[in-house]
Design a protein around this motif. Structure first.
Motif, PDB file in Angstrom:
ATOM      1  N   ARG A  82      43.702  98.467  31.104  1.00  0.00           N
ATOM      2  CA  ARG A  82      42.256  99.173  31.762  1.00  0.00           C
ATOM      3  C   ARG A  82      41.422  97.915  31.754  1.00  0.00           C
ATOM      4  NH1 ARG A  82      43.121 101.983  26.617  1.00  0.00           N
ATOM      5  NH2 ARG A  82      42.139 100.748  25.066  1.00  0.00           N
ATOM      6  N   GLY A  83      40.141  98.287  32.516  1.00  0.00           N
ATOM      7  CA  GLY A  83      39.118  97.482  32.528  1.00  0.00           C
ATOM      8  C   GLY A  83      38.371  97.369  33.676  1.00  0.00           C
ATOM      9  N   ARG A  84      37.326  96.967  33.874  1.00  0.00           N
ATOM     10  CA  ARG A  84      36.455  96.412  34.958  1.00  0.00           C
ATOM     11  C   ARG A  84      36.201  95.097  35.015  1.00  0.00           C
ATOM     12  NH1 ARG A  84      33.865 101.491  37.152  1.00  0.00           N
ATOM     13  NH2 ARG A  84      35.302 102.882  36.609  1.00  0.00           N
ATOM     14  N   ARG A  86      42.064  91.334  40.879  1.00  0.00           N
ATOM     15  CA  ARG A  86      43.611  90.538  40.874  1.00  0.00           C
ATOM     16  C   ARG A  86      44.342  90.541  39.408  1.00  0.00           C
ATOM     17  NH1 ARG A  86      43.469  84.754  42.945  1.00  0.00           N
ATOM     18  NH2 ARG A  86      44.431  84.482  40.949  1.00  0.00           N
ATOM     19  N   ALA A  87      43.418  90.573  38.511  1.00  0.00           N
ATOM     20  CA  ALA A  87      44.147  90.233  37.135  1.00  0.00           C
ATOM     21  C   ALA A  87      44.774  91.433  36.855  1.00  0.00           C
ATOM     22  CB  ALA A  87      43.065  89.787  36.069  1.00  0.00           C
ATOM     23  N   LEU A  88      44.268  92.701  36.994  1.00  0.00           N
ATOM     24  CA  LEU A  88      44.743  94.096  36.826  1.00  0.00           C
ATOM     25  C   LEU A  88      46.078  94.047  37.570  1.00  0.00           C
ATOM     26  CD1 LEU A  88      41.869  96.492  36.597  1.00  0.00           C
ATOM     27  CD2 LEU A  88      43.214  95.976  34.495  1.00  0.00           C
ATOM     28  N   ASP A  89      45.970  93.578  38.742  1.00  0.00           N
ATOM     29  CA  ASP A  89      47.314  94.101  39.519  1.00  0.00           C
ATOM     30  C   ASP A  89      48.562  93.108  38.879  1.00  0.00           C
ATOM     31  OD1 ASP A  89      46.096  95.616  41.364  1.00  0.00           O
ATOM     32  OD2 ASP A  89      45.671  94.112  43.007  1.00  0.00           O
ATOM     33  N   THR A  90      48.185  91.604  38.588  1.00  0.00           N
ATOM     34  CA  THR A  90      49.013  90.758  38.132  1.00  0.00           C
ATOM     35  C   THR A  90      49.632  91.623  36.627  1.00  0.00           C
ATOM     36  OG1 THR A  90      47.695  88.875  38.987  1.00  0.00           O
ATOM     37  CG2 THR A  90      49.469  88.643  36.968  1.00  0.00           C
ATOM     38  N   LEU A  91      48.816  91.978  36.006  1.00  0.00           N
ATOM     39  CA  LEU A  91      49.424  92.533  34.605  1.00  0.00           C
ATOM     40  C   LEU A  91      50.245  93.671  34.840  1.00  0.00           C
ATOM     41  CD1 LEU A  91      45.873  92.251  32.722  1.00  0.00           C
ATOM     42  CD2 LEU A  91      47.912  90.937  32.298  1.00  0.00           C
ATOM     43  N   ASP A 120      43.747  79.258  39.857  1.00  0.00           N
ATOM     44  CA  ASP A 120      45.041  78.775  39.254  1.00  0.00           C
ATOM     45  C   ASP A 120      45.228  79.017  37.730  1.00  0.00           C
ATOM     46  OD1 ASP A 120      43.174  76.703  39.158  1.00  0.00           O
ATOM     47  OD2 ASP A 120      44.400  75.292  40.220  1.00  0.00           O
ATOM     48  N   LEU A 121      44.261  78.465  36.989  1.00  0.00           N
ATOM     49  CA  LEU A 121      44.312  78.548  35.454  1.00  0.00           C
ATOM     50  C   LEU A 121      44.142  80.119  35.121  1.00  0.00           C
ATOM     51  CD1 LEU A 121      43.948  76.520  33.105  1.00  0.00           C
ATOM     52  CD2 LEU A 121      41.373  76.725  33.263  1.00  0.00           C
ATOM     53  N   LEU A 122      43.490  80.996  35.775  1.00  0.00           N
ATOM     54  CA  LEU A 122      43.680  82.208  35.363  1.00  0.00           C
ATOM     55  C   LEU A 122      45.229  82.855  35.614  1.00  0.00           C
ATOM     56  CD1 LEU A 122      42.182  85.131  34.387  1.00  0.00           C
ATOM     57  CD2 LEU A 122      41.745  85.484  37.042  1.00  0.00           C
ATOM     58  N   ASP A 123      45.563  82.227  36.790  1.00  0.00           N
ATOM     59  CA  ASP A 123      46.941  82.783  36.918  1.00  0.00           C
ATOM     60  C   ASP A 123      47.937  82.243  35.900  1.00  0.00           C
ATOM     61  OD1 ASP A 123      46.148  84.274  39.177  1.00  0.00           O
ATOM     62  OD2 ASP A 123      46.903  82.737  40.456  1.00  0.00           O
ATOM     63  N   THR A 124      47.828  80.963  35.523  1.00  0.00           N
ATOM     64  CA  THR A 124      48.590  80.292  34.348  1.00  0.00           C
ATOM     65  C   THR A 124      48.300  81.083  33.144  1.00  0.00           C
ATOM     66  OG1 THR A 124      48.477  78.126  35.375  1.00  0.00           O
ATOM     67  CG2 THR A 124      49.180  78.242  33.242  1.00  0.00           C
ATOM     68  N   ALA A 125      47.103  81.419  32.806  1.00  0.00           N
ATOM     69  CA  ALA A 125      46.929  82.030  31.324  1.00  0.00           C
ATOM     70  C   ALA A 125      47.444  83.518  31.613  1.00  0.00           C
ATOM     71  CB  ALA A 125      45.556  81.890  31.193  1.00  0.00           C
ATOM     72  N   LEU A 126      47.348  84.138  32.607  1.00  0.00           N
ATOM     73  CA  LEU A 126      47.985  85.604  32.862  1.00  0.00           C
ATOM     74  C   LEU A 126      49.446  85.512  32.604  1.00  0.00           C
ATOM     75  CD1 LEU A 126      45.511  86.938  35.715  1.00  0.00           C
ATOM     76  CD2 LEU A 126      45.551  87.652  33.302  1.00  0.00           C
TER      77      LEU A 126
END
Ligand code: PMP
Length: 454
Positions: free
Chosen positions: A378-380, A359-364, A437-443
């Motif tokens: 990139r990443g895993r 999800r984070a890769l998609d958001t970025l 939600d915290l991850l989304d805020t930080a991203l």
């Protein structure tokens, strides 16, 4: 509450009163400057973060500012800071026995070792303990040299194995050893890094084959200048090197070469292991099992624990007394480590890392356009690198921009990591327990900080 239980309220987010540092943090920084020797990063020109409490994914400073720990405190806060299960285990153990010399035994020592072998790749069923990642790599290299009766080691560009005298000579970044007066102690070959392959940008498969071809040449050609090789030591996914994921086939090729030459294959899983990449060990992405695997960082649940886990055949040749250190069997640390392994399993954090990482890769990718100076994302799992370049065509590294992005994000309450061959990669490795939600805020803050510094 565990990370996977649904929450009804949003996680309290970052909040920083400008300007940082506030008066309490400032006083501690001044006291530190008056007393510490030079060398730690806290001596740099930017004021260091002063941590008063670290809970879950939030770091709070003494003035009440709240930061999201997207760097995972050197990628070690894998199960979150001060996880309740670790706190309980430490409390229980510290009142009974904390210092048990490594010449004696305590139940937590055995419990940790059994739990670690329980989650280790098949065939890795012996453990030797340490207290830092450097310690564990030091032990692994010593095991390989004494087992084979050889000295030479193959290591890779961009590799980071620690700063002790025993392993800093194997670091891909020469400044780490030059600054402390240690000689190079390995043959260095290029890590398969498709974005910065020395012979020009190529597809992943060709880069993987070419990198392996160089190792093959080093080991097979009697005139290569290399050998006989005691060990090949490699991070299955590079951390400090900039979250570099090797192409398929590379690790399997190393396995085959080591088997053919009687060399010991060592995987350093200190940063990429313990669930970080969406598998328990990053080598599991390719199903390759080393002879020795080193672990550290998150495996202690926030306390100082590391280990070499390996095949009995590579760990049975030392006489008693060969491996010791005063706090090697520290019962409090090992009780914390056993608890941390339980948390990883019970809270499904490996799967969580894989899902949140995707999800984070998609958001970025959605929030950052190529013309934002983003060379590659990139990443895993929750182990993600954003490589910033001045010019996408010639991939000029932009380390100054990474420094600016980190300052901008910090001012908004997000701590970002950095790395890369040229220090031009933003590293994201938050706790695997981070609330969505915290991850989304930080991203969101990360994306805005990158865009805002273009
Ligand atoms: N290996 C790797 C892959 C690491 O990332 C690190 C730490 N960044 C180390 C070894 C050294 O660990 P420590 O700092 O605990 O000595």
């Amino acid at each position: 509450m565990t990370a996977t239980e649904p929450r009804t309220e949003p996680a309290p987010g970052p909040a920083v009163a400008a300007p940082y540092p506030g008066p309490r943090a400032q006083r501690l920084i001044e006291r530190m400057r008056a007393i510490e020797g030079a060398g730690p990063r806290t001596g740099g020109s930017d004021p260091p973060l002063v941590v008063d409490t670290a809970l879950g994914s939030i770091l709070t400073d003494p003035d009440g500012n709240r930061f999201v720990d997207m760097a995972g405190s050197f990628a070690a806060a894998t199960i979150g800071h001060s996880h309740p299960a670790v706190v309980a285990a430490v409390r229980d153990q510290v009142g009974r026995a904390s210092h048990v010399s490594s010449a004696s035994l305590s139940e937590p020592r055995i419990a940790f070792e059994e739990a670690l072998v329980g989650i280790a790749p098949p065939g890795l069923d012996r453990v030797l303990l340490g207290m830092s990642g450097s310690d564990a790599n030091d032990t692994a290299v010593k095991l390989a040299r004494t087992l084979t009766g050889r000295h030479e080691v193959i290591a890779f560009s961009g590799g980071y194995l620690g700063r002790s005298t025993g392993v800093v000579g194997l670091s891909g970044k020469p400044r780490f050893r030059q600054s402390v007066g240690v000689e190079a102690d390995a043959h260095f070959l290029p890590y398969p890094y498709p974005y910065r392959w020395p012979l020009g940008r190529a597809d992943d498969a060709s880069v993987g084959e070419a990198a392996l071809g160089l190792v093959r040449h080093a080991m097979d050609d009697p005139a290569s200048g290399v050998g006989p090789v005691a060990a090949v030591i490699v991070e299955p996914i590079q951390g400090n090197g900039g979250i570099v994921v090797p192409p398929d086939g590379f690790l399997a090729g190393l396995r085959e070469l080591c088997d053919g030459h009687g060399a010991v294959l060592i995987f350093d899983e200190i940063q990429a292991g313990f669930g970080r990449t969406g598998r328990t060990w990053s080598s599991e992405h390719w199903g390759v099992v080393p002879d020795l695997m080193t672990v550290g960082k998150g495996v202690g649940g926030g306390l100082a624990v590391s280990a070499v886990v390996g095949r009995a055949a590579a760990m049975s040749h030392w006489a008693p007394g060969t491996h010791t250190s005063t706090f090697l069997g520290d019962a409090v640390n090992l009780a914390a480590g056993a608890a941390a392994i339980g948390v990883l399993r019970d809270e499904g954090l490996v799967e969580r890392s894989a899902a949140l990482g995707r999800r984070a890769l998609d958001t970025l990718a959605g929030g950052l356009a190529p013309d934002d100076g983003v060379g590659e994302i990139r990443g895993r799992g929750l182990f993600i690198g954003i490589e910033l370049v001045g010019d996408r065509a010639d991939r000029t590294p932009d380390p100054d921009r990474v420094a600016r992005v980190r300052r901008t994000a910090f001012a908004r309450g997000v701590v970002l990591g950095a790395g890369g061959h040229h220090e031009n990669v933003i590293k994201l490795c938050p706790p695997l327990t981070i609330e969505e939600d915290l991850l989304d805020t930080a991203l969101g803050i990360t994306i805005e900080s990158i865009r805002g510094t273009a």
